[in-house]
Design a protein around this motif. Sequence first.
Motif, mmCIF file in Angstrom:
data_model
loop_
_atom_site.group_PDB
_atom_site.id
_atom_site.type_symbol
_atom_site.label_atom_id
_atom_site.label_comp_id
_atom_site.label_asym_id
_atom_site.label_seq_id
_atom_site.Cartn_x
_atom_site.Cartn_y
_atom_site.Cartn_z
ATOM 1 N N ALA A 3 0.830 -1.205 0.000
ATOM 2 C CA ALA A 3 0.000 0.000 0.000
ATOM 3 C C ALA A 3 0.862 1.253 0.000
ATOM 4 O O ALA A 3 0.457 2.299 -0.499
ATOM 5 C CB ALA A 3 -0.928 0.004 1.212
ATOM 6 N N GLN A 4 2.072 1.144 0.572
ATOM 7 C CA GLN A 4 2.984 2.287 0.595
ATOM 8 C C GLN A 4 4.420 1.799 0.507
ATOM 9 O O GLN A 4 4.833 0.917 1.252
ATOM 10 C CB GLN A 4 2.802 3.119 1.860
ATOM 11 N N GLN A 5 5.182 2.388 -0.402
ATOM 12 C CA GLN A 5 6.592 2.055 -0.587
ATOM 13 C C GLN A 5 7.415 3.291 -0.232
ATOM 14 O O GLN A 5 7.219 4.348 -0.822
ATOM 15 C CB GLN A 5 6.832 1.644 -2.044
ATOM 16 N N ASN A 6 8.296 3.177 0.754
ATOM 17 C CA ASN A 6 9.005 4.374 1.217
ATOM 18 C C ASN A 6 10.481 4.414 0.818
ATOM 19 O O ASN A 6 11.192 5.355 1.178
ATOM 20 C CB ASN A 6 8.860 4.541 2.733
ATOM 21 N N ALA A 7 10.945 3.413 0.091
ATOM 22 C CA ALA A 7 12.333 3.436 -0.402
ATOM 23 C C ALA A 7 12.379 2.885 -1.820
ATOM 24 O O ALA A 7 13.284 2.140 -2.188
ATOM 25 C CB ALA A 7 13.248 2.645 0.517
ATOM 26 N N GLY A 8 11.384 3.251 -2.602
ATOM 27 C CA GLY A 8 11.321 2.779 -3.980
ATOM 28 C C GLY A 8 12.415 3.406 -4.831
ATOM 29 O O GLY A 8 12.936 4.471 -4.518
ATOM 30 N N ARG A 9 12.757 2.720 -5.909
ATOM 31 C CA ARG A 9 13.801 3.226 -6.788
ATOM 32 C C ARG A 9 13.431 2.957 -8.239
ATOM 33 O O ARG A 9 12.702 2.020 -8.553
ATOM 34 C CB ARG A 9 15.149 2.590 -6.466
ATOM 35 N N GLY A 10 13.980 3.798 -9.093
ATOM 36 C CA GLY A 10 13.802 3.633 -10.519
ATOM 37 C C GLY A 10 15.126 3.247 -11.154
ATOM 38 O O GLY A 10 16.038 2.761 -10.479
ATOM 39 N N ARG A 11 15.249 3.472 -12.455
ATOM 40 C CA ARG A 11 16.499 3.160 -13.142
ATOM 41 C C ARG A 11 17.649 3.985 -12.581
ATOM 42 O O ARG A 11 17.488 5.117 -12.167
ATOM 43 C CB ARG A 11 16.360 3.458 -14.639
ATOM 44 N N ARG A 12 18.838 3.370 -12.585
ATOM 45 C CA ARG A 12 20.077 4.029 -12.173
ATOM 46 C C ARG A 12 20.003 4.567 -10.747
ATOM 47 O O ARG A 12 20.613 5.580 -10.420
ATOM 48 C CB ARG A 12 20.434 5.142 -13.158
ATOM 49 N N GLY A 13 19.236 3.880 -9.887
ATOM 50 C CA GLY A 13 19.178 4.235 -8.485
ATOM 51 C C GLY A 13 18.358 5.470 -8.163
ATOM 52 O O GLY A 13 18.374 5.951 -7.023
#
Length: 267
Positions: free
Chosen positions: A36-46
């Motif tokens: 329901a909640q992501q607090n350390a999500g990341r995308g490409r290249r960090g």
Amino acid sequence: MAGYRLRSFETIGSTNTEALAAAAAGDTGGVWFVTAQQNAGRGRRGRQWESPVGNLAATLLIVPESSPTLAATLGFVAGVSLNRALSSILPSGLVKIGIDGADGQSDGSKARIALKWPNDVLADGAKLAGILLEAQKLSDGRHAIAIGFGVNAIAAPQGLPYPATSLLDLGVSRDAQSVFEALSDAWVDTFGMWNDGRGIGDVLKQWRASAAGIGAPVAVNQNGEVLRGIFETIDDEGRLIVRSDDDRRIVITAGDVHFGATASARS
């Protein structure tokens, strides 16, 4: 979601991190991690990926029998799946916005949803969703693949160097659960088409049919070096093919892609 398990969380750091940790602990894959909640999500290249309550943050863990090269093409399976899911949710019609927009296609006509190489989904020219593919080698030599999906269901991040939007901004009120249901159903069909990599040609054909910007000016930033030209196609390995201004056909394996005014700018 036939044949897949589900692990859900109220709050988690990163669904991709959780999935890869499970693989390292012996999970054989075929499981969704949804929060329901992501607090350390990341995308490409960090890069940070914002995921407030109400947006979708989900990761599918797969441990395929195919080679690492073929497993890498699961990103295109993910793109086609997400395109199908969001196209089924968003009403038809085109209201193009944003300086980085490029028209998508569906059955030869303009479409609101478009796939942007390598891992974004646009709606009306603005970023609506992203995909992050991460691999981890296991003790038996196979590779675990974590396929992360982030969809702006109720809110889009602000202050980005490119336009972003949400389903709510587009006039669609759908919660993360309904978006996930559409995505997980679409995944089953597309993954079946992929068929352990044997059907990647069919997947890429569908990906190209929904791609943003084919035939249009494109700029690709590779670690500060910018290549400009015409986005010609995606080849059979999923690489971006650009026809440069001096008529060279250049193969791109990684980079940040821009269309529209950004691609045409010479400064």
